[in-house]
Design a protein around this motif. Structure first.
Motif, PDB file in Angstrom:
ATOM      1  N   ASP A 142     -30.564  55.568  12.995  1.00 17.09           N
ATOM      2  CA  ASP A 142     -29.999  56.027  14.265  1.00 17.09           C
ATOM      3  C   ASP A 142     -30.910  55.658  15.437  1.00 17.09           C
ATOM      4  O   ASP A 142     -30.446  55.184  16.474  1.00 17.09           O
ATOM      5  CB  ASP A 142     -29.798  57.548  14.249  1.00 17.09           C
ATOM      6  N   CYS A 143     -32.220  55.884  15.269  1.00 18.86           N
ATOM      7  CA  CYS A 143     -33.182  55.560  16.336  1.00 18.86           C
ATOM      8  C   CYS A 143     -33.132  54.072  16.671  1.00 18.86           C
ATOM      9  O   CYS A 143     -33.093  53.694  17.840  1.00 18.86           O
ATOM     10  CB  CYS A 143     -34.601  55.924  15.894  1.00 18.86           C
ATOM     11  N   LEU A 144     -33.144  53.242  15.646  1.00 17.75           N
ATOM     12  CA  LEU A 144     -33.138  51.798  15.850  1.00 17.75           C
ATOM     13  C   LEU A 144     -31.851  51.330  16.527  1.00 17.75           C
ATOM     14  O   LEU A 144     -31.877  50.551  17.473  1.00 17.75           O
ATOM     15  CB  LEU A 144     -33.293  51.068  14.511  1.00 17.75           C
ATOM     16  N   LYS A 145     -30.735  51.826  16.027  1.00 19.12           N
ATOM     17  CA  LYS A 145     -29.441  51.404  16.562  1.00 19.12           C
ATOM     18  C   LYS A 145     -29.293  51.829  18.025  1.00 19.12           C
ATOM     19  O   LYS A 145     -28.827  51.055  18.864  1.00 19.12           O
ATOM     20  CB  LYS A 145     -28.310  51.993  15.713  1.00 19.12           C
ATOM     21  N   THR A 146     -29.720  53.049  18.336  1.00 21.38           N
ATOM     22  CA  THR A 146     -29.653  53.542  19.706  1.00 21.38           C
ATOM     23  C   THR A 146     -30.576  52.731  20.612  1.00 21.38           C
ATOM     24  O   THR A 146     -30.187  52.329  21.709  1.00 21.38           O
ATOM     25  CB  THR A 146     -30.037  55.036  19.754  1.00 21.38           C
ATOM     26  N   TYR A 147     -31.793  52.479  20.151  1.00 19.27           N
ATOM     27  CA  TYR A 147     -32.755  51.729  20.957  1.00 19.27           C
ATOM     28  C   TYR A 147     -32.209  50.346  21.323  1.00 19.27           C
ATOM     29  O   TYR A 147     -32.348  49.883  22.437  1.00 19.27           O
ATOM     30  CB  TYR A 147     -34.088  51.585  20.220  1.00 19.27           C
ATOM     31  N   HIS A 148     -31.586  49.691  20.355  1.00 19.99           N
ATOM     32  CA  HIS A 148     -31.057  48.342  20.567  1.00 19.99           C
ATOM     33  C   HIS A 148     -29.668  48.349  21.198  1.00 19.99           C
ATOM     34  O   HIS A 148     -29.056  47.300  21.378  1.00 19.99           O
ATOM     35  CB  HIS A 148     -31.049  47.560  19.251  1.00 19.99           C
ATOM     36  N   GLN A 149     -29.158  49.548  21.494  1.00 17.97           N
ATOM     37  CA  GLN A 149     -27.905  49.741  22.222  1.00 17.97           C
ATOM     38  C   GLN A 149     -26.684  49.184  21.481  1.00 17.97           C
ATOM     39  O   GLN A 149     -25.805  48.569  22.079  1.00 17.97           O
ATOM     40  CB  GLN A 149     -28.009  49.157  23.628  1.00 17.97           C
ATOM     41  N   TYR A 150     -26.627  49.435  20.185  1.00 19.39           N
ATOM     42  CA  TYR A 150     -25.439  49.112  19.397  1.00 19.39           C
ATOM     43  C   TYR A 150     -24.651  50.394  19.193  1.00 19.39           C
ATOM     44  O   TYR A 150     -25.234  51.463  18.992  1.00 19.39           O
ATOM     45  CB  TYR A 150     -25.828  48.547  18.030  1.00 19.39           C
ATOM     46  N   GLU A 151     -23.327  50.289  19.228  1.00 22.04           N
ATOM     47  CA  GLU A 151     -22.499  51.482  19.081  1.00 22.04           C
ATOM     48  C   GLU A 151     -21.488  51.373  17.947  1.00 22.04           C
ATOM     49  O   GLU A 151     -21.185  52.357  17.293  1.00 22.04           O
ATOM     50  CB  GLU A 151     -21.769  51.773  20.394  1.00 22.04           C
ATOM     51  N   GLU A 152     -20.948  50.190  17.726  1.00 21.37           N
ATOM     52  CA  GLU A 152     -19.891  50.016  16.727  1.00 21.37           C
ATOM     53  C   GLU A 152     -20.439  50.194  15.310  1.00 21.37           C
ATOM     54  O   GLU A 152     -21.567  49.811  15.031  1.00 21.37           O
ATOM     55  CB  GLU A 152     -19.264  48.628  16.852  1.00 21.37           C
ATOM     56  N   PRO A 153     -19.624  50.743  14.404  1.00 19.20           N
ATOM     57  CA  PRO A 153     -20.060  50.869  13.013  1.00 19.20           C
ATOM     58  C   PRO A 153     -20.380  49.488  12.417  1.00 19.20           C
ATOM     59  O   PRO A 153     -19.669  48.520  12.686  1.00 19.20           O
ATOM     60  CB  PRO A 153     -18.848  51.480  12.299  1.00 19.20           C
ATOM     61  N   PHE A 154     -21.450  49.421  11.680  1.00 19.86           N
ATOM     62  CA  PHE A 154     -21.897  48.207  10.965  1.00 19.86           C
ATOM     63  C   PHE A 154     -22.224  47.037  11.896  1.00 19.86           C
ATOM     64  O   PHE A 154     -22.237  45.896  11.477  1.00 19.86           O
ATOM     65  CB  PHE A 154     -20.864  47.769   9.920  1.00 19.86           C
ATOM     66  N   SER A 155     -22.491  47.318  13.160  1.00 19.28           N
ATOM     67  CA  SER A 155     -22.782  46.249  14.118  1.00 19.28           C
ATOM     68  C   SER A 155     -24.266  45.905  14.184  1.00 19.28           C
ATOM     69  O   SER A 155     -24.641  44.854  14.692  1.00 19.28           O
ATOM     70  CB  SER A 155     -22.297  46.655  15.521  1.00 19.28           C
ATOM     71  N   PHE A 156     -25.109  46.790  13.658  1.00 16.44           N
ATOM     72  CA  PHE A 156     -26.556  46.593  13.765  1.00 16.44           C
ATOM     73  C   PHE A 156     -27.157  46.288  12.396  1.00 16.44           C
ATOM     74  O   PHE A 156     -27.005  47.065  11.458  1.00 16.44           O
ATOM     75  CB  PHE A 156     -27.219  47.845  14.350  1.00 16.44           C
ATOM     76  N   GLN A 157     -27.838  45.150  12.308  1.00 15.45           N
ATOM     77  CA  GLN A 157     -28.527  44.803  11.066  1.00 15.45           C
ATOM     78  C   GLN A 157     -29.913  45.445  11.082  1.00 15.45           C
ATOM     79  O   GLN A 157     -30.704  45.202  11.984  1.00 15.45           O
ATOM     80  CB  GLN A 157     -28.674  43.290  10.900  1.00 15.45           C
ATOM     81  N   ILE A 158     -30.180  46.276  10.101  1.00 13.95           N
ATOM     82  CA  ILE A 158     -31.486  46.938  10.005  1.00 13.95           C
ATOM     83  C   ILE A 158     -32.538  45.853   9.773  1.00 13.95           C
ATOM     84  O   ILE A 158     -32.442  45.088   8.814  1.00 13.95           O
ATOM     85  CB  ILE A 158     -31.491  47.975   8.857  1.00 13.95           C
ATOM     86  N   PRO A 159     -33.558  45.768  10.649  1.00 16.36           N
ATOM     87  CA  PRO A 159     -34.519  44.663  10.562  1.00 16.36           C
ATOM     88  C   PRO A 159     -35.649  44.896   9.564  1.00 16.36           C
ATOM     89  O   PRO A 159     -36.645  44.185   9.580  1.00 16.36           O
ATOM     90  CB  PRO A 159     -35.067  44.592  11.995  1.00 16.36           C
ATOM     91  N   PHE A 160     -35.498  45.891   8.688  1.00 14.92           N
ATOM     92  CA  PHE A 160     -36.557  46.223   7.743  1.00 14.92           C
ATOM     93  C   PHE A 160     -36.103  46.045   6.304  1.00 14.92           C
ATOM     94  O   PHE A 160     -34.933  46.236   5.982  1.00 14.92           O
ATOM     95  CB  PHE A 160     -37.011  47.670   7.930  1.00 14.92           C
ATOM     96  N   THR A 161     -37.075  45.734   5.457  1.00 15.64           N
ATOM     97  CA  THR A 161     -36.818  45.718   4.016  1.00 15.64           C
ATOM     98  C   THR A 161     -36.752  47.169   3.535  1.00 15.64           C
ATOM     99  O   THR A 161     -37.150  48.094   4.260  1.00 15.64           O
ATOM    100  CB  THR A 161     -37.952  44.999   3.256  1.00 15.64           C
ATOM    101  N   ARG A 162     -36.306  47.367   2.323  1.00 19.28           N
ATOM    102  CA  ARG A 162     -36.269  48.721   1.773  1.00 19.28           C
ATOM    103  C   ARG A 162     -37.684  49.280   1.631  1.00 19.28           C
ATOM    104  O   ARG A 162     -37.919  50.462   1.835  1.00 19.28           O
ATOM    105  CB  ARG A 162     -35.509  48.724   0.457  1.00 19.28           C
ATOM    106  N   GLN A 163     -38.643  48.403   1.315  1.00 17.62           N
ATOM    107  CA  GLN A 163     -40.041  48.838   1.233  1.00 17.62           C
ATOM    108  C   GLN A 163     -40.544  49.311   2.598  1.00 17.62           C
ATOM    109  O   GLN A 163     -41.228  50.325   2.706  1.00 17.62           O
ATOM    110  CB  GLN A 163     -40.939  47.706   0.721  1.00 17.62           C
TER     111      GLN A 163
END
Length: 198
Positions: A142-163
């Motif tokens: 949520d923090c990342l998506k809000t910071y990058h100003q994405y709103e639509e579902p599945f519109s933001f690619q998480i820039p981190f690995t699972r690790q």
């Protein structure tokens, strides 16, 4: 971008190139430079005695890091490591502090940036006090998506690995893998070619 790159260069900054996983500064080191990322990303972290890593934040292009320690006489309490090949502007501490004295408006710019980061850090610290792992992972997303100003579902690619998500949330990687699968089943995230879309 916090400060104009040309301005920093005119003040005496140099562009330093760091390879992925190269150390920029280490815990216990003396803060001697203002750093601003021209290209790439950096992780600010600590390593625990058992080898686990805790990632505090991941600044990227246009962000500065470690600057708050330039105003005190304390040593770095964290490490800064390039996550990918990165070009970083590095300005000596005394030149940076002199610039801020001569240009108070720039101090205000830095203060606003720091306030924004503190907001994120307080959310993350509160997140660590919650025992529900799904909540912890979702808060980071949520923090990342809000910071990058994405709103639509599945519109933001998480820039981190699972690790890296595990290191950001204080969870084990196995727990993060299970949580992400659960989130996918509940249609909170979409997984495409191993990438997480939120």
């Amino acid at each position: 971008m916090i400060f104009n790159e040309e301005l920093l260069l005119s003040l005496g900054a140099e562009v330093q190139t760091y390879k992925a996983n190269e150390v920029i500064f280490t815990e216990g080191g003396q803060p001697n430079y203002f750093f601003q990322i021209k290209h790439g990303s950096v992780k600010l972290n600590n390593y625990h005695e058992d080898g686990r890593e805790f990632i505090h934040s991941v600044p990227f292009k246009g962000h500065c890091f470690g600057e708050t320690f330039l105003f005190t006489e304390v040593l770095y309490p964290i490490n800064a490591i390039a996550l990918e090949d990165s070009n970083i502007l590095r300005l000596p501490r005394l030149k940076f502090l002199e610039f801020l004295k001569k240009c108070p408006k720039s101090l205000w710019t830095l203060y606003m940036y720091t306030a924004e980061r503190m907001y994120y850090r307080y959310i993350m610290l509160n997140n660590l006090s919650v025992s529900n792992p799904l909540y912890r992972v979702r808060q980071v997303m949520d923090c990342l998506k809000t910071y990058h100003q994405y709103e639509e579902p599945f519109s933001f690619q998480i820039p981190f690995t699972r690790q890296q998500l595990a290191s950001l949330t204080g969870l084990r990687i196995e727990t993060v893998i299970r949580v992400v699968k659960k989130m996918e089943k509940q249609k909170m995230v979409k997984i495409e070619l191993g990438k997480i879309f939120y």
